[in-house]
Design a protein around this motif. Structure first.
Motif, PDB file in Angstrom:
ATOM      1  N   VAL A  52       0.862  -1.191   0.000  1.00 43.96           N
ATOM      2  CA  VAL A  52       0.000   0.000   0.000  1.00 43.96           C
ATOM      3  C   VAL A  52       0.896   1.237   0.000  1.00 43.96           C
ATOM      4  N   ARG A  53       0.324   2.345  -0.389  1.00 46.97           N
ATOM      5  CA  ARG A  53       1.080   3.597  -0.341  1.00 46.97           C
ATOM      6  C   ARG A  53       1.198   4.054   1.122  1.00 46.97           C
ATOM      7  N   PRO A  54       2.313   4.698   1.485  1.00 49.91           N
ATOM      8  CA  PRO A  54       2.466   5.163   2.870  1.00 49.91           C
ATOM      9  C   PRO A  54       1.284   5.993   3.358  1.00 49.91           C
ATOM     10  N   ALA A  55       0.723   6.818   2.487  1.00 54.26           N
ATOM     11  CA  ALA A  55      -0.399   7.663   2.895  1.00 54.26           C
ATOM     12  C   ALA A  55      -1.660   6.856   3.189  1.00 54.26           C
ATOM     13  N   ASP A  56      -1.731   5.623   2.671  1.00 52.92           N
ATOM     14  CA  ASP A  56      -2.925   4.792   2.863  1.00 52.92           C
ATOM     15  C   ASP A  56      -2.759   3.747   3.969  1.00 52.92           C
ATOM     16  N   LEU A  57      -1.582   3.712   4.604  1.00 54.12           N
ATOM     17  CA  LEU A  57      -1.320   2.642   5.571  1.00 54.12           C
ATOM     18  C   LEU A  57      -2.303   2.663   6.732  1.00 54.12           C
ATOM     19  N   ARG A  58      -2.550   3.831   7.313  1.00 52.34           N
ATOM     20  CA  ARG A  58      -3.449   3.896   8.466  1.00 52.34           C
ATOM     21  C   ARG A  58      -4.854   3.437   8.082  1.00 52.34           C
ATOM     22  N   GLN A  59      -5.322   3.833   6.913  1.00 54.21           N
ATOM     23  CA  GLN A  59      -6.647   3.397   6.469  1.00 54.21           C
ATOM     24  C   GLN A  59      -6.671   1.892   6.241  1.00 54.21           C
ATOM     25  N   ALA A  60      -5.600   1.343   5.687  1.00 56.05           N
ATOM     26  CA  ALA A  60      -5.532  -0.107   5.458  1.00 56.05           C
ATOM     27  C   ALA A  60      -5.601  -0.870   6.762  1.00 56.05           C
TER      28      ALA A  60
END
Length: 463
Positions: A52-60
Motif C-alpha cells: 500500500v502507499r504510505p499515505a494509505d497505511l493507516r486506512q488499510a
C-alpha cells in the motif's frame, strides 16, 4: 467460471473473510505481493503480503481491524517497524483454529534503504478474481534484490517461476539491475534466472553488496534519510524492549505436562508461524551439566543419564547445594543473553518445559537442598518468564500415569507449586480433563498478553 469444492464450515468462514477483506481494500491502492494463487477463495499461505502507499497505511490497518471486529476475530499480535506493519488474528471454534496474518508493506527495502517505492511496486498491476496483484517483474525484483543485498541464496522453489518471468521480461529485469550491478553482471544474472537455476547463483561478495547498497542509498538521496533513521531507531527499540517473550510450563511427573506442551506448541505455531516459536527444556544449557564437567576433569568415572528417575541421587550438602545453585543460576543468566534474548529480539515466543521455578519447588531434581526463601531470593536475580504455568492434577491421578514419585511426593510438589501461584510467580492450569482444554487455557493467557500489547500499540499508532 471457478468451480469450488464443497466448503466446510471453516472454508466458508475463510471465504467470507477474504471476500470482505478485498472488497474493503478496494477503497485504496493496494496489491498482493506473493502467494496469491488461491485468493480470494483460500489463503494458500499462512499470511498475505500487501503493498500500500504510505499515505494509505493507516486506512488499510483500520480496514483490517474493523473486519476482525465484525467477524469476531481476536487480535493475536501487532508489530510495526520501518519495513512493514503486521497484524495477526485468530478465532477458535471448539478445537478448530482459524488464523489470518496480514503484512502491509509501504516499499521494498532492506537495512532502511528503499529498493522500490510503493508507487513503483503498484505499477502494471494485474487482476485475479477481483484481487489486485503486483506485476511479475515487481514480485521477482522484490525477492531477488533482497537476497542479493543480504547475501542469501534463493530457495529452489522459486526457480521455475522466476525462470518463466525472466524468460518473458528479461529486458525489463536487465534495465532494473544494470544500474546496481553493471550491465555485464546484470545480463549474466538474468540469463541464469531465465534458465531456471536462480538458486545456483552464488552470493555476491560482501564488498560488492556494500557498494550496491551505497549506490541505492545515493539514488534515493536526502529523501531516504528519514527511512534509514527509522530503521536504526526500530532496531534499537527492539533490542531494548524485544517484541518476543518467554514462557515456561512446569508440573510434577504425571501431570500430563508434555502432552499439554505439545498441543500448545502446535497451536502457537499455527497462530504465529512455525518459525516464531522456540522450544527448550529446563535451562538454556549454555553451560554443560555438572556431571559432564566432573567426567571431563576425572572427578567422576561415568555420567548417570537415567532420566527416567530424576530424583535418584541424594541432594548435596549446604556447600555443594550453594555451588549447584550458583552454577545453574549462571547458566540461566548466560543462556538468557546468548540463547533467549536473541530469539526474543527476533520476535519469537520462547517456551521452556520446566524452568527455574522447578528448582524452587523440586530442588531434589537438581540435587539442591536449601531453604525456600534462599531459592526464591536467587530467582529474583534471574531473568524469569513473562508467563509461567503450573499444570495441576490430583496426586492420585498423576501417580496412575507415572510411578516415578509416590502419591505423597506428588501432593507435596503440588503444594509447593501452589505456593508460587499464591505468590504471583505462576499461573495454575488444571489438567484433570482433556489435555486440549489445558492447552487452550495456556494459549488463551498468551493471547491475552499479546492482544493487550497489540491494542496499546494500535492506539498509539492511530493518534
Amino acid at each position: 467460471m471457478n468451480m469450488m469444492p464443497p466448503a466446510t464450515a471453516r472454508l466458508k468462514f475463510e471465504q467470507e473473510v477474504l471476500a470482505r477483506l478485498f472488497l474493503d481494500l478496494g477503497r485504496i491502492d493496494y496489491a498482493v505481493l506473493r502467494n496469491h494463487e488461491q485468493l480470494p477463495f483460500r489463503l494458500g499461505a499462512r499470511d498475505i503480503d500487501v503493498v500500500v502507499r504510505p499515505a494509505d497505511l493507516r486506512q488499510a490497518v483500520g480496514i483490517v481491524v474493523r473486519l476482525a471486529r465484525d467477524f469476531g476475530l481476536r487480535l493475536a499480535d501487532h508489530y510495526a517497524d520501518e519495513r512493514m506493519t503486521q497484524l495477526a488474528f485468530m478465532k477458535r471454534e471448539g478445537q478448530e483454529i482459524f488464523d489470518l496474518k496480514i503484512d502491509f508493506f509501504t516499499s521494498s527495502q532492506v537495512f532502511g534503504i528503499e529498493l522500490m517505492s510503493a508507487g513503483e511496486m503498484l505499477t502494471g498491476l494485474r487482476r485475479q478474481n477481483g484481487v489486485a496483484i503486483v506485476s511479475d517483474v515487481v514480485m521477482l525484483l522484490d525477492k531477488w534484490l533482497f537476497h542479493l543485498v543480504v547475501g542469501r541464496p534463493l530457495h529452489p522453489k522459486y526457480n521455475a517461476r522466476f525462470g518463466a518471468i525472466a524468460h518473458e521480461h528479461g529486458r525489463r529485469l536487465q534495465a532494473s539491475l544494470s544500474p546496481l550491478l553493471g550491465r555485464a553482471e546484470a545480463d549474466r544474472q538474468v540469463a541464469v534466472i531465465a534458465s531456471g537455476a536462480a538458486s545456483d547463483l552464488p552470493c555476491l561478495p560482501r564488498g560488492r553488496r556494500i557498494r550496491m547498497l551505497a549506490g541505492m542509498a545515493r539514488r534515493r538521496g536526502v529523501a531516504g534519510l528519514p527511512l534509514m533513521a527509522r530503521f536504526l531507531a526500530e532496531r534499537l527499540r527492539n533490542r531494548i524492549s524485544p517484541h518476543g517473550f518467554l514462557v515456561s510450563v512446569s508440573g510434577p511427573d504425571g501431570s500430563g505436562k508434555t502432552t499439554v506442551i505439545d498441543l500448545v506448541l502446535e497451536q502457537l505455531r499455527q497462530i504465529y508461524g512455525a518459525d516464531s516459536v522456540e522450544y527448550h527444556h529446563f535451562r538454556p544449557s549454555v553451560l554443560p551439566r555438572i556431571a559432564e564437567m566432573a567426567m571431563a576433569t576425572g572427578a567422576a568415572g561415568k555420567i548417570d543419564d537415567d532420566y527416567s528417575r530424576p530424583h535418584r541421587a541424594r541432594p548435596s550438602g549446604p556447600g555443594g547445594s550453594l555451588a549447584r545453585l550458583g552454577y545453574y543460576g549462571l547458566d540461566y543468566v548466560l543462556g538468557y543473553v546468548h540463547v533467549v534474548r536473541p530469539a526474543l529480539t527476533d520476535r519469537k515466543i520462547v517456551l521452556f518445559d520446566r524452568y527455574y521455578h522447578d528448582m524452587i519447588c523440586d530442588p531434589g531434581r537438581s540435587r539442591i537442598r536449601l531453604p525456600d526463601r534462599c531459592l526464591r531470593a536467587a530467582g529474583r536475580l534471574l531473568p524469569l518468564p513473562r508467563l509461567a504455568f503450573f499444570i495441576k492434577v490430583a496426586a492420585k491421578a498423576a501417580h496412575l500415569r507415572k510411578q516415578e514419585l509416590s502419591v505423597d511426593q506428588i501432593a507435596a510438589l503440588n503444594r509447593r507449586y501452589g505456593d508460587l501461584v499464591r505468590r504471583g510467580w505462576m499461573i495454575e492450569i488444571g489438567n484433570s480433563e482433556a489435555p486440549d482444554r489445558a492447552a487452550a487455557a495456556i494459549v488463551g493467557h498468551i493471547l491475552e498478553l499479546r492482544e493487550a500489547a497489540a491494542e496499546r500499540a494500535l492506539k498509539v499508532a492511530s493518534r
